[in-house]
Design an enzyme around this catalytic site. Sequence first.
Site, PDB file in Angstrom:
ATOM      1  N   LYS A  51      43.158  41.096  15.251  1.00  0.00           N
ATOM      2  CA  LYS A  51      44.209  40.084  15.612  1.00  0.00           C
ATOM      3  C   LYS A  51      44.886  40.632  16.743  1.00  0.00           C
ATOM      4  O   LYS A  51      45.487  39.962  17.608  1.00  0.00           O
ATOM      5  CB  LYS A  51      45.008  40.123  14.074  1.00  0.00           C
ATOM      6  CG  LYS A  51      44.289  39.173  13.123  1.00  0.00           C
ATOM      7  CD  LYS A  51      45.122  39.344  11.923  1.00  0.00           C
ATOM      8  CE  LYS A  51      44.007  38.591  10.676  1.00  0.00           C
ATOM      9  NZ  LYS A  51      44.491  38.514   9.416  1.00  0.00           N
ATOM     10  N   GLN A  95      48.824  41.336   5.710  1.00  0.00           N
ATOM     11  CA  GLN A  95      47.456  41.324   5.429  1.00  0.00           C
ATOM     12  C   GLN A  95      47.207  41.499   4.011  1.00  0.00           C
ATOM     13  O   GLN A  95      47.831  42.558   3.398  1.00  0.00           O
ATOM     14  CB  GLN A  95      46.822  42.585   6.073  1.00  0.00           C
ATOM     15  CG  GLN A  95      45.246  42.606   6.024  1.00  0.00           C
ATOM     16  CD  GLN A  95      44.504  41.207   6.805  1.00  0.00           C
ATOM     17  OE1 GLN A  95      44.989  40.830   7.869  1.00  0.00           O
ATOM     18  NE2 GLN A  95      43.448  40.832   6.305  1.00  0.00           N
ATOM     19  N   ASP A 118      50.171  32.378   8.337  1.00  0.00           N
ATOM     20  CA  ASP A 118      49.143  32.329   7.570  1.00  0.00           C
ATOM     21  C   ASP A 118      49.017  31.142   6.746  1.00  0.00           C
ATOM     22  O   ASP A 118      48.060  30.650   6.200  1.00  0.00           O
ATOM     23  CB  ASP A 118      49.115  33.346   6.596  1.00  0.00           C
ATOM     24  CG  ASP A 118      47.968  34.484   6.683  1.00  0.00           C
ATOM     25  OD1 ASP A 118      47.096  34.354   7.541  1.00  0.00           O
ATOM     26  OD2 ASP A 118      48.211  35.634   6.419  1.00  0.00           O
TER      27      ASP A 118
END
Length: 283
Positions: A51, A95, A118
């Site tokens: 990322k 994460q 997200d």
Amino acid sequence: MELLDGRALANELTHAQQTAVKTLKVQGVTPKLVVIMVGDDPASAIYTQSKQKRATKIGMASELKRLSAETTEAELLALVKTLNDDRTVDGILVQLPLPKQINEDHVIQAIDAKKDVDGFSPVNIGQLWLNQPGLVACTPNGIMRLLAAHKIDVAGKNVVIVGRSNIVGRPLAALMLNANATVTIAHSRTANLKALTKTADILVAAIGKPHFFGVDAVKEGAVVIDVGINRLEDGSVTGDVDFEALQTHVSAMTPVPRGVGPMTITMLMEQTIEIAKERVKRG
Ligand code: GUN
């Protein structure tokens, strides 16, 4: 069979994103993504690095905050609050999975819904099911984009999604429904699973079992989206469907790797850019 090449589309979109970032910079805003990783899960380390790398490639500002495995929930929540309040931060991604002393729900709920790249926060999930604008989970978003790019219309189609995770199955079901598909979500407790998947015009496999779906489980001419990432003993990566066997049986299919995977990060960048555009509008 039409190959649904996620890497090719991701490359195309990445070029467009580079241009979009340049334009934003001229307007005085550099899109910024902050990724938080707690602990040292090896898979998470690879994902977060990818990322970072992509964000840098398109000219965005990005920061990876690596916290120790002993981090407390209060410490993580405090960091999230700081980032929520930081006007220069557009996207915040924590994460998963998190170490067991930290409640994932508490952390996801703490992220400002407007920075929740997200699309995991209850506000964004609610907006999605209400078919209202919001931030959308990246893997499902990438799947819809890949289908659209190949002019595969899901309206009126029987879509069977195998997997009910918050990251893939559930948000994808909402997106498919919003696009007028007839949606079935199957899972580990579904009876006669392969008889059901055999009825699908579009089959989405996200169960984490290598080569699980073969000719016996897939309708002739179906479209197959493989979300599985299974590492075999020889180190190679394979999906949940038997790609070789299905090649002459289906009308379109994603490969693994280079199918859904590359689209996920691309959607993450796209949403971060979209949030930064809002920052320009606000001035
Ligand atoms: N872990 C596995 N997939 C994901 C994802 O899409 N987002 C986050 N935050 N963590 C993950």
